[in-house]
Design a protein around this motif. Sequence first.
Motif, PDB file in Angstrom:
ATOM      1  N   ARG A  36       0.887  -1.334   0.091  1.00 18.55           N
ATOM      2  CA  ARG A  36      -0.050  -0.139   0.089  1.00 18.55           C
ATOM      3  C   ARG A  36       0.931   1.089   0.117  1.00 18.55           C
ATOM      4  N   GLN A  37       1.990   1.146   0.578  1.00 18.71           N
ATOM      5  CA  GLN A  37       2.922   2.265   0.605  1.00 18.71           C
ATOM      6  C   GLN A  37       3.529   2.716  -0.915  1.00 18.71           C
ATOM      7  N   VAL A  38       3.176   1.874  -1.728  1.00 16.78           N
ATOM      8  CA  VAL A  38       3.225   2.313  -3.439  1.00 16.78           C
ATOM      9  C   VAL A  38       2.492   3.574  -3.759  1.00 16.78           C
ATOM     10  N   TYR A  39       1.332   3.585  -3.050  1.00 16.36           N
ATOM     11  CA  TYR A  39       0.464   4.760  -3.329  1.00 16.36           C
ATOM     12  C   TYR A  39       0.632   6.056  -2.948  1.00 16.36           C
ATOM     13  N   ARG A  40       0.500   7.221  -3.888  1.00 14.46           N
ATOM     14  CA  ARG A  40       0.942   8.597  -3.551  1.00 14.46           C
ATOM     15  C   ARG A  40      -0.394   9.180  -2.547  1.00 14.46           C
ATOM     16  N   ARG A  41      -0.142  10.016  -1.702  1.00 12.59           N
ATOM     17  CA  ARG A  41      -1.080  10.733  -1.085  1.00 12.59           C
ATOM     18  C   ARG A  41      -1.782   9.720   0.025  1.00 12.59           C
ATOM     19  N   MET A  42      -1.197   8.478   0.294  1.00 14.82           N
ATOM     20  CA  MET A  42      -1.851   7.719   1.124  1.00 14.82           C
ATOM     21  C   MET A  42      -0.728   7.488   1.962  1.00 14.82           C
ATOM     22  N   LEU A  64      10.259   2.219  -4.112  1.00 18.60           N
ATOM     23  CA  LEU A  64       8.952   1.678  -4.551  1.00 18.60           C
ATOM     24  C   LEU A  64       8.226   2.107  -3.459  1.00 18.60           C
ATOM     25  N   ILE A  65       8.074   3.254  -3.128  1.00 17.67           N
ATOM     26  CA  ILE A  65       7.216   4.325  -2.251  1.00 17.67           C
ATOM     27  C   ILE A  65       6.723   5.501  -3.054  1.00 17.67           C
ATOM     28  N   ASP A  66       5.338   5.931  -3.022  1.00 16.44           N
ATOM     29  CA  ASP A  66       4.708   6.779  -3.917  1.00 16.44           C
ATOM     30  C   ASP A  66       5.098   6.722  -5.561  1.00 16.44           C
ATOM     31  N   ILE A  67       4.533   5.453  -6.006  1.00 15.93           N
ATOM     32  CA  ILE A  67       5.048   5.252  -7.484  1.00 15.93           C
ATOM     33  C   ILE A  67       3.761   4.742  -8.098  1.00 15.93           C
ATOM     34  N   ALA A  68       2.540   4.894  -7.608  1.00 12.80           N
ATOM     35  CA  ALA A  68       1.351   4.729  -8.039  1.00 12.80           C
ATOM     36  C   ALA A  68       0.338   5.880  -7.592  1.00 12.80           C
ATOM     37  N   GLU A  69      -0.814   5.825  -8.339  1.00 11.87           N
ATOM     38  CA  GLU A  69      -1.579   6.774  -7.986  1.00 11.87           C
ATOM     39  C   GLU A  69      -2.905   6.255  -7.174  1.00 11.87           C
ATOM     40  N   PRO A  70      -3.466   6.542  -6.339  1.00 13.58           N
ATOM     41  CA  PRO A  70      -4.451   6.105  -5.533  1.00 13.58           C
ATOM     42  C   PRO A  70      -5.800   5.890  -6.613  1.00 13.58           C
ATOM     43  N   GLY A  71      -6.364   4.889  -6.271  1.00 15.37           N
ATOM     44  CA  GLY A  71      -7.450   4.520  -7.118  1.00 15.37           C
ATOM     45  C   GLY A  71      -7.055   3.255  -8.294  1.00 15.37           C
ATOM     46  N   THR A  72      -5.767   3.356  -8.432  1.00 14.01           N
ATOM     47  CA  THR A  72      -5.413   2.262  -9.375  1.00 14.01           C
ATOM     48  C   THR A  72      -5.149   0.895  -8.570  1.00 14.01           C
ATOM     49  N   ARG A 222     -10.547  11.875   3.690  1.00 16.33           N
ATOM     50  CA  ARG A 222     -11.440  12.883   2.995  1.00 16.33           C
ATOM     51  C   ARG A 222     -10.998  13.711   1.791  1.00 16.33           C
ATOM     52  N   ALA A 223      -9.661  14.007   1.985  1.00 12.58           N
ATOM     53  CA  ALA A 223      -8.846  14.608   0.813  1.00 12.58           C
ATOM     54  C   ALA A 223      -8.985  13.880  -0.440  1.00 12.58           C
ATOM     55  N   LEU A 224      -8.814  12.563  -0.142  1.00 15.64           N
ATOM     56  CA  LEU A 224      -8.717  11.500  -1.371  1.00 15.64           C
ATOM     57  C   LEU A 224      -9.992  11.609  -1.963  1.00 15.64           C
ATOM     58  N   LEU A 225     -11.071  11.247  -0.944  1.00 16.26           N
ATOM     59  CA  LEU A 225     -12.444  11.422  -1.796  1.00 16.26           C
ATOM     60  C   LEU A 225     -12.845  12.856  -2.306  1.00 16.26           C
ATOM     61  N   ASP A 226     -12.418  13.722  -1.725  1.00 18.49           N
ATOM     62  CA  ASP A 226     -12.742  15.131  -2.421  1.00 18.49           C
ATOM     63  C   ASP A 226     -11.839  15.209  -3.860  1.00 18.49           C
ATOM     64  N   SER A 227     -10.750  14.495  -3.962  1.00 19.95           N
ATOM     65  CA  SER A 227     -10.033  14.573  -5.233  1.00 19.95           C
ATOM     66  C   SER A 227     -10.607  13.930  -6.463  1.00 19.95           C
ATOM     67  N   GLY A 228     -11.785  13.013  -5.909  1.00 23.04           N
ATOM     68  CA  GLY A 228     -12.458  12.146  -7.158  1.00 23.04           C
ATOM     69  C   GLY A 228     -12.213  10.869  -6.883  1.00 23.04           C
ATOM     70  N   ILE A 229     -11.479  10.300  -5.950  1.00 23.46           N
ATOM     71  CA  ILE A 229     -11.410   8.800  -5.756  1.00 23.46           C
ATOM     72  C   ILE A 229     -12.760   8.380  -5.508  1.00 23.46           C
ATOM     73  N   ASP A 233     -13.151   2.591  -4.252  1.00 21.80           N
ATOM     74  CA  ASP A 233     -11.792   2.216  -4.734  1.00 21.80           C
ATOM     75  C   ASP A 233     -10.887   2.359  -3.404  1.00 21.80           C
ATOM     76  N   LEU A 234     -11.205   3.099  -2.628  1.00 28.08           N
ATOM     77  CA  LEU A 234     -10.460   3.304  -1.309  1.00 28.08           C
ATOM     78  C   LEU A 234     -10.738   2.119  -0.372  1.00 28.08           C
ATOM     79  N   ILE A 235     -12.010   1.780  -0.308  1.00 28.56           N
ATOM     80  CA  ILE A 235     -12.448   0.615   0.455  1.00 28.56           C
ATOM     81  C   ILE A 235     -11.523  -0.582  -0.001  1.00 28.56           C
ATOM     82  N   TYR A 236     -11.430  -0.843  -1.156  1.00 23.92           N
ATOM     83  CA  TYR A 236     -10.621  -1.766  -1.831  1.00 23.92           C
ATOM     84  C   TYR A 236      -9.344  -1.884  -1.143  1.00 23.92           C
TER      85      TYR A 236
END
Length: 309
Positions: A36-42, A64-72, A222-229, A233-236
């Motif tokens: 999960r640490q691969v995801y930015r802003r998480m 291998l930290i911050d290399i993928a976008e949340p929601g992917t 909240r910020a991740l949800l507000d950004s359109g994710i 996808d977050l629950i996943y």
Amino acid sequence: MDKMITILGPTASGKTALAAALADRLGCEIISADSRQVYRRMDIGTGKDLSDYAVDGRQIPYYLIDIAEPGTRYNLFQYQRDFRLAYDAIVSRGRRPILCGGTGLYIEAVLKGYRLAPVPENKELRARLEGKTLAELTAMLMDLKCRNGSTMHNKTDVDTAKRAIRAIEIEIFSGDNPAAESDTPPTDSIIIGIDVEREERRHRITDRLCRRLEGGLVDEIRALLDSGIAADDLIYYGLEYKFVTEYVIGRITYEEMFRLLEIAIHQFSKRQMTWFRGMERRGFTIHWIDAMLPMEEKVAEILKIDRNK
């Protein structure tokens, strides 16, 4: 070239700080093994603790930290590829890699050299499985695993229905497309496990959860949800992102969120240890050291193990 060092352990065991202290001593660079640490802003929910990578003002290089976008959906195939790129880059500079994390499947995949292929989405299968409960999906997955003789997924990977469906998709594809002998080289490594006594582990998990909530975990989600994710996808992603998202969108109360999340993290930690013990049964030698030792003593123990290899 010295062998890679792998530092593994359950959540809240202090892996990153130990890896950084060891890297500072030996001039190593760290490759993260956290799904999960691969995801930015998480950041807060995944416990990136990037400050741990600085030792007395010296920055330890990490990968291998911050290399993928949340929601992917970053996956094991991508991780194995990205690990090899990072590993080869570190070795090419004459440095020594340290692999550090708690995602047992990722660790085992790169140490053993699993032969993996990108598994395409099976829309017909997904439509057929939609609506089934997590228990039903888990039973299907276990049956497929038995038939395939697979060790690719355990309950750590199937704590939501979406994850279970993806795991089933992978097992069916693997069964229909049996892999030849591995063409991905295994990675020789000294493996260090951080051993945390059960009650201490429980205390650390609860304390860390409180600190994460006080430190802005709800606002991060909240910020991740507000950004359109999308919430689903977050629950996943499970654990913090599952339960805090359900609280933020009003499905559960704050008290329910805290209670359910605390239980889920304890269960997750137990499953991590089950995976690591399973690695030992599958032929890996793990040198366990006591998490309660002072940092300098833990580093000294690892150096002693390293010298004797």
